[in-house]
Design a protein around this motif. Sequence first.
Motif, PDB file in Angstrom:
ATOM      1  N   ALA A  92      51.282  39.744  41.560  1.00 34.31           N
ATOM      2  CA  ALA A  92      50.746  41.101  41.479  1.00 34.31           C
ATOM      3  C   ALA A  92      49.240  40.979  41.605  1.00 34.31           C
ATOM      4  CB  ALA A  92      51.119  41.748  40.162  1.00 34.31           C
ATOM      5  N   ILE A  93      48.638  41.905  42.355  1.00 35.44           N
ATOM      6  CA  ILE A  93      47.188  41.839  42.588  1.00 35.44           C
ATOM      7  C   ILE A  93      46.551  43.091  41.987  1.00 35.44           C
ATOM      8  CG2 ILE A  93      45.408  41.897  44.393  1.00 35.44           C
ATOM      9  CD1 ILE A  93      48.664  40.465  45.348  1.00 35.44           C
ATOM     10  N   ILE A  94      45.507  42.884  41.201  1.00 34.84           N
ATOM     11  CA  ILE A  94      44.847  44.013  40.553  1.00 34.84           C
ATOM     12  C   ILE A  94      43.412  44.103  41.071  1.00 34.84           C
ATOM     13  CG2 ILE A  94      44.062  44.930  38.332  1.00 34.84           C
ATOM     14  CD1 ILE A  94      46.560  42.678  37.557  1.00 34.84           C
ATOM     15  N   VAL A  95      43.012  45.282  41.510  1.00 31.49           N
ATOM     16  CA  VAL A  95      41.636  45.482  41.975  1.00 31.49           C
ATOM     17  C   VAL A  95      40.905  46.319  40.939  1.00 31.49           C
ATOM     18  CG1 VAL A  95      40.193  46.468  43.768  1.00 31.49           C
ATOM     19  CG2 VAL A  95      42.386  45.445  44.366  1.00 31.49           C
ATOM     20  N   ILE A  96      39.740  45.872  40.535  1.00 32.06           N
ATOM     21  CA  ILE A  96      39.002  46.599  39.490  1.00 32.06           C
ATOM     22  C   ILE A  96      37.505  46.536  39.770  1.00 32.06           C
ATOM     23  CG2 ILE A  96      38.951  44.542  37.995  1.00 32.06           C
ATOM     24  CD1 ILE A  96      39.334  46.442  35.605  1.00 32.06           C
ATOM     25  N   ASP A  97      36.781  47.621  39.501  1.00 33.46           N
ATOM     26  CA  ASP A  97      35.326  47.622  39.683  1.00 33.46           C
ATOM     27  C   ASP A  97      34.669  46.717  38.642  1.00 33.46           C
ATOM     28  OD1 ASP A  97      35.508  49.354  41.743  1.00 33.46           O
ATOM     29  OD2 ASP A  97      34.536  51.050  40.748  1.00 33.46           O
ATOM     30  N   ALA A  98      33.482  46.229  38.978  1.00 33.99           N
ATOM     31  CA  ALA A  98      32.816  45.291  38.085  1.00 33.99           C
ATOM     32  C   ALA A  98      32.127  45.985  36.919  1.00 33.99           C
ATOM     33  CB  ALA A  98      31.785  44.503  38.875  1.00 33.99           C
ATOM     34  N   ASP A  99      31.863  47.284  37.043  1.00 39.16           N
ATOM     35  CA  ASP A  99      30.942  47.905  36.092  1.00 39.16           C
ATOM     36  C   ASP A  99      31.613  48.449  34.839  1.00 39.16           C
ATOM     37  OD1 ASP A  99      32.318  49.881  37.293  1.00 39.16           O
ATOM     38  OD2 ASP A  99      30.602  50.996  38.041  1.00 39.16           O
ATOM     39  N   LEU A 100      32.897  48.110  34.634  1.00 42.81           N
ATOM     40  CA  LEU A 100      33.657  48.532  33.456  1.00 42.81           C
ATOM     41  C   LEU A 100      33.868  50.041  33.401  1.00 42.81           C
ATOM     42  CD1 LEU A 100      32.196  46.057  30.820  1.00 42.81           C
ATOM     43  CD2 LEU A 100      34.458  46.019  31.844  1.00 42.81           C
ATOM     44  N   GLN A 101      33.703  50.709  34.553  1.00 45.07           N
ATOM     45  CA  GLN A 101      34.074  52.128  34.589  1.00 45.07           C
ATOM     46  C   GLN A 101      35.596  52.239  34.563  1.00 45.07           C
ATOM     47  OE1 GLN A 101      31.591  53.753  38.018  1.00 45.07           O
ATOM     48  NE2 GLN A 101      31.381  55.333  36.455  1.00 45.07           N
ATOM     49  N   ASP A 102      36.247  51.232  35.138  1.00 43.18           N
ATOM     50  CA  ASP A 102      37.699  51.142  35.047  1.00 43.18           C
ATOM     51  C   ASP A 102      37.993  50.212  33.867  1.00 43.18           C
ATOM     52  OD1 ASP A 102      37.505  52.365  37.540  1.00 43.18           O
ATOM     53  OD2 ASP A 102      37.747  50.479  38.609  1.00 43.18           O
ATOM     54  N   PRO A 103      38.515  50.736  32.740  1.00 41.84           N
ATOM     55  CA  PRO A 103      38.695  49.876  31.570  1.00 41.84           C
ATOM     56  C   PRO A 103      39.769  48.803  31.811  1.00 41.84           C
ATOM     57  CG  PRO A 103      39.073  52.209  31.059  1.00 41.84           C
ATOM     58  CD  PRO A 103      38.919  52.122  32.518  1.00 41.84           C
ATOM     59  N   PRO A 104      39.418  47.522  31.613  1.00 45.74           N
ATOM     60  CA  PRO A 104      40.376  46.440  31.879  1.00 45.74           C
ATOM     61  C   PRO A 104      41.674  46.588  31.075  1.00 45.74           C
ATOM     62  CG  PRO A 104      38.197  45.543  31.523  1.00 45.74           C
ATOM     63  CD  PRO A 104      38.095  47.002  31.235  1.00 45.74           C
ATOM     64  N   GLU A 105      41.596  47.236  29.923  1.00 43.47           N
ATOM     65  CA  GLU A 105      42.783  47.361  29.077  1.00 43.47           C
ATOM     66  C   GLU A 105      43.910  48.134  29.778  1.00 43.47           C
ATOM     67  OE1 GLU A 105      39.629  47.986  28.083  1.00 43.47           O
ATOM     68  OE2 GLU A 105      39.426  46.040  27.081  1.00 43.47           O
ATOM     69  N   VAL A 106      43.536  48.992  30.735  1.00 50.62           N
ATOM     70  CA  VAL A 106      44.554  49.781  31.458  1.00 50.62           C
ATOM     71  C   VAL A 106      45.472  48.862  32.269  1.00 50.62           C
ATOM     72  CG1 VAL A 106      44.851  51.629  33.167  1.00 50.62           C
ATOM     73  CG2 VAL A 106      42.987  51.737  31.539  1.00 50.62           C
ATOM     74  N   ILE A 107      44.978  47.653  32.571  1.00 41.67           N
ATOM     75  CA  ILE A 107      45.789  46.701  33.350  1.00 41.67           C
ATOM     76  C   ILE A 107      47.131  46.457  32.666  1.00 41.67           C
ATOM     77  CG2 ILE A 107      45.910  44.307  34.169  1.00 41.67           C
ATOM     78  CD1 ILE A 107      42.901  44.393  34.569  1.00 41.67           C
ATOM     79  N   GLN A 108      47.109  46.459  31.322  1.00 41.23           N
ATOM     80  CA  GLN A 108      48.364  46.236  30.600  1.00 41.23           C
ATOM     81  C   GLN A 108      49.401  47.306  30.931  1.00 41.23           C
ATOM     82  OE1 GLN A 108      46.282  46.049  26.924  1.00 41.23           O
ATOM     83  NE2 GLN A 108      46.602  43.836  26.674  1.00 41.23           N
ATOM     84  N   ASP A 109      48.959  48.572  30.996  1.00 41.95           N
ATOM     85  CA  ASP A 109      49.887  49.652  31.368  1.00 41.95           C
ATOM     86  C   ASP A 109      50.397  49.464  32.797  1.00 41.95           C
ATOM     87  OD1 ASP A 109      49.146  50.730  28.955  1.00 41.95           O
ATOM     88  OD2 ASP A 109      47.670  52.104  29.829  1.00 41.95           O
ATOM     89  N   MET A 110      49.460  49.025  33.664  1.00 39.92           N
ATOM     90  CA  MET A 110      49.846  48.846  35.071  1.00 39.92           C
ATOM     91  C   MET A 110      50.917  47.768  35.187  1.00 39.92           C
ATOM     92  SD  MET A 110      46.234  49.020  37.062  1.00 39.92           S
ATOM     93  CE  MET A 110      45.426  50.588  37.329  1.00 39.92           C
ATOM     94  N   ILE A 111      50.726  46.690  34.442  1.00 44.27           N
ATOM     95  CA  ILE A 111      51.684  45.584  34.507  1.00 44.27           C
ATOM     96  C   ILE A 111      53.043  46.036  33.985  1.00 44.27           C
ATOM     97  CG2 ILE A 111      52.227  43.334  33.490  1.00 44.27           C
ATOM     98  CD1 ILE A 111      49.305  42.584  33.892  1.00 44.27           C
ATOM     99  N   ARG A 112      53.017  46.870  32.946  1.00 46.17           N
ATOM    100  CA  ARG A 112      54.286  47.386  32.405  1.00 46.17           C
ATOM    101  C   ARG A 112      55.043  48.146  33.500  1.00 46.17           C
ATOM    102  NH1 ARG A 112      52.076  50.003  27.923  1.00 46.17           N
ATOM    103  NH2 ARG A 112      51.237  47.991  27.265  1.00 46.17           N
TER     104      ARG A 112
END
Length: 330
Positions: A92-112
């Motif tokens: 699985a590939i996750i793309v995220i902005d560097a500036d923390l505008q996209d909270p990394p914690e949301v990745i957990q929901d995405m993985i679910r």
Amino acid sequence: MKISDVTYSVIVPLYNEELVIRETYKRLKNVMESIGEPYEIIFVNDGSTDNTKTIVTDICRSDSNVRLIDFSRNFGHQLAITAGMDNSCGQAIIVIDADLQDPPEVIQDMIRKWKEGYEVVYGKRLKRKGETVFKKVTAKLFYRFLNSITDVDIPLDVGDFRLIDRKVCDALKLLPERNRYVRGLISWLGFKQTGVGFVREERFAGETKYPLKKMIKFAMDAITSFSHRPLKIATYVGIIISLLSFIYLVIVIIQKLTTNTTVPGWASLTVINLFFNGVILITLGIIGEYIGRIYDETKGRPLYIIREKIGFEDELQNKADNERQNKKDD
Ligand code: UDP
Ligand code: MG
């Protein structure tokens, strides 16, 4: 374990992000460690002119889960993401902005969601914090306008923050176009898609790397990649104006035949002239936008140029080989 056995690849595009990288790395690492499956973080340095590269190189040296792709110059956000995808090996590939505008914690929901069987899980911005009114309004209008003129259903208020399955990533590699609007391409591909809502935070530090000029280029790429309608608009405007001028022509002839007053007519002529020139120039401009992009495609240049890769398997392999060789020599 081989690097190619990783489950998750996290891709982070970087353009002059020296102020945020360490914090982003820390938050990402926390989240990915908590999931407890093998992962890699791929930073793509998109021709930064600050200390971004040095900082990431340091992180790479101390953490074998982190890799760096260093571009030879600034190729743009969308190509940075593309390079990350091309060099990723996660399931699985996750793309995220560097500036923390996209909270990394949301990745957990995405993985679910991914584990439930979705192949694309995009982050849907419920709210945007700390952005200018101008940015919010233009973004909102843009996504709605884009949706109304394209045939592909591109979800509203969705950025590049998303998780995609390996299958989607491989399919994306089959689309070689240059002026890429990645989120649109992913919608075009189809697959089973869903969204998770999140609140877009304020930038952690630094300034936006999307000045108006880049925003316009980005919007133009999105529109021209997914719609021919602007070209048709030119045609429709042309037809309407021709009709109107024909009607006016009839009026002028009737006037000439039935009245004796010679119409001074300078003002109306000038107005009509200016108006038509405007229409013609806009039409030519629209056509030019498309032709420029066709020209870009025909040149067939590579999408991006990499100066150096750090932390990837081949590099690690070479290093291990060298060390072995050195030991033998001793
Ligand atoms: N970015 C990039 N190349 C560019 C511009 C931006 O790689 O030419 C990266 C940037 O470092 C960030 C992401 O793209 O990780 C989004 O940029 P930014 O946060 O400045 O955009 P905004 O959130 O203001 O739209
Ligand atoms: Mg941002």
